[in-house]
Design an enzyme around this catalytic site. Structure first.
Site, short mmCIF file in Angstrom:
data_model
loop_
_atom_site.label_atom_id
_atom_site.label_comp_id
_atom_site.label_asym_id
_atom_site.label_seq_id
_atom_site.Cartn_x
_atom_site.Cartn_y
_atom_site.Cartn_z
N LYS A 125 0.85 -1.20 0.00
CA LYS A 125 0.00 0.00 0.00
C LYS A 125 0.88 1.24 0.00
O LYS A 125 1.76 1.41 0.84
CB LYS A 125 -0.87 0.00 1.25
CG LYS A 125 -2.33 -0.20 0.97
CD LYS A 125 -3.08 -0.18 2.28
CE LYS A 125 -4.54 0.02 2.07
NZ LYS A 125 -5.25 0.09 3.36
C1 E4P Z 1 -8.59 0.74 3.16
O1 E4P Z 1 -7.77 -0.01 2.71
C2 E4P Z 1 -8.49 1.43 4.45
O2 E4P Z 1 -7.82 0.59 5.36
C3 E4P Z 1 -9.82 1.73 5.09
O3 E4P Z 1 -10.90 1.36 4.27
C4 E4P Z 1 -9.93 3.07 5.73
O4 E4P Z 1 -11.22 3.25 6.25
P1 E4P Z 1 -11.60 4.31 7.36
O5 E4P Z 1 -11.92 5.60 6.68
O6 E4P Z 1 -12.80 3.73 8.03
O7 E4P Z 1 -10.42 4.42 8.29
#
Ligand code: E4P
Length: 215
Positions: free
Chosen positions: A84
């Site tokens: 990521k």
């Molecule tokens: C995606 O890969 C992220 O980990 C996640 O969806 C972030 O979500 P949030 O806005 O609830 O922290």
């Protein structure tokens, strides 16, 4: 549309995997930090043992060289690890360099379709638009999914997958699928909510009552 679980909690992953619906898992530094005392590498290895599909592990560096170094390290942990990388200019450099090493990336923290187009051009395997956080800012998050899907579909050179992230409720799952997202990554509680319906419960009760009162 595939379903990923958005968590680093092994109990949640184990349970959701037992439902037979999981195609992958996404983590981020917040989700890893929530699992007090858990070692990052060990957690990713354990997730990879539970789910046979892409497991996203996020870099922490702000510069491309650091992201590339972290990406090469994490990718060696397991063949299913996806790196990521944030939607920044340094991130683009890292994505294109990691692609040259055949390392797959998930470009995260995407908040507009131009970021998604450039990430795809750099060679991202996945783009992660954060629809819940866009909703929180007062703009409709699902419009972002529609724009990215439309842009990617018009370009035969783009094979980047659209992953709906920051999902807050079951309606986000339904609308992501309708909009043409390839993947939705969901918190555990949202998946549980998605399968709950009062008419289902009432129907089961009625069937059981009728069965038990038969002559
Ligand atoms: C995606 O890969 C992220 O980990 C996640 O969806 C972030 O979500 P949030 O806005 O609830 O922290």
């Amino acid at each position: 549309m595939q379903i990923y679980l958005d968590t680093a909690n092994l109990d949640e992953i184990r349970e959701a995997a037992s439902w037979g619906i999981l195609s992958g898992v996404t983590t981020n530094p917040t989700l890893i930090a929530r699992e007090k005392g858990a070692d990052f590498k060990t957690t990713i290895a354990e997730i990879a043992n539970l789910v046979d599909g892409p497991i996203s592990a996020e870099t922490l560096s702000l510069d491309a060289d650091g992201m590339i170094q972290e990406g090469i390290e994490y990718a060696a942990w397991h063949p299913n690890v996806i790196i990521k990388i944030p939607s920044t200019l340094e991130g683009l450099r890292a994505v294109s360099e990691l692609a040259r090493h055949n390392i797959r990336t998930n470009v995260t923290l995407c908040f507009n379709a131009a970021q998604a187009l450039l990430a795809a051009r750099a060679g991202a395997f996945i783009i992660s638009p954060f629809i819940g956080r866009v909703d929180d800012s007062g703009v409709e998050g699902m419009q972002l999914i529609r724009e990215i899907v439309s842009i990617y579909r018009q370009d035969s050179e783009i094979s980047t997958k659209v992953l709906s992230a920051s999902i807050r409720h079951p309606r986000h799952i339904i609308d992501s699928a309708i909009a043409g997202a390839d993947i939705a990554t969901c918190p555990f509680n949202v998946l549980k909510l998605a399968m709950r319906h009062p008419l289902t419960d009432r129907g089961i009760e009625q069937f059981l009552a009728d069965w038990n009162s038969r002559n």
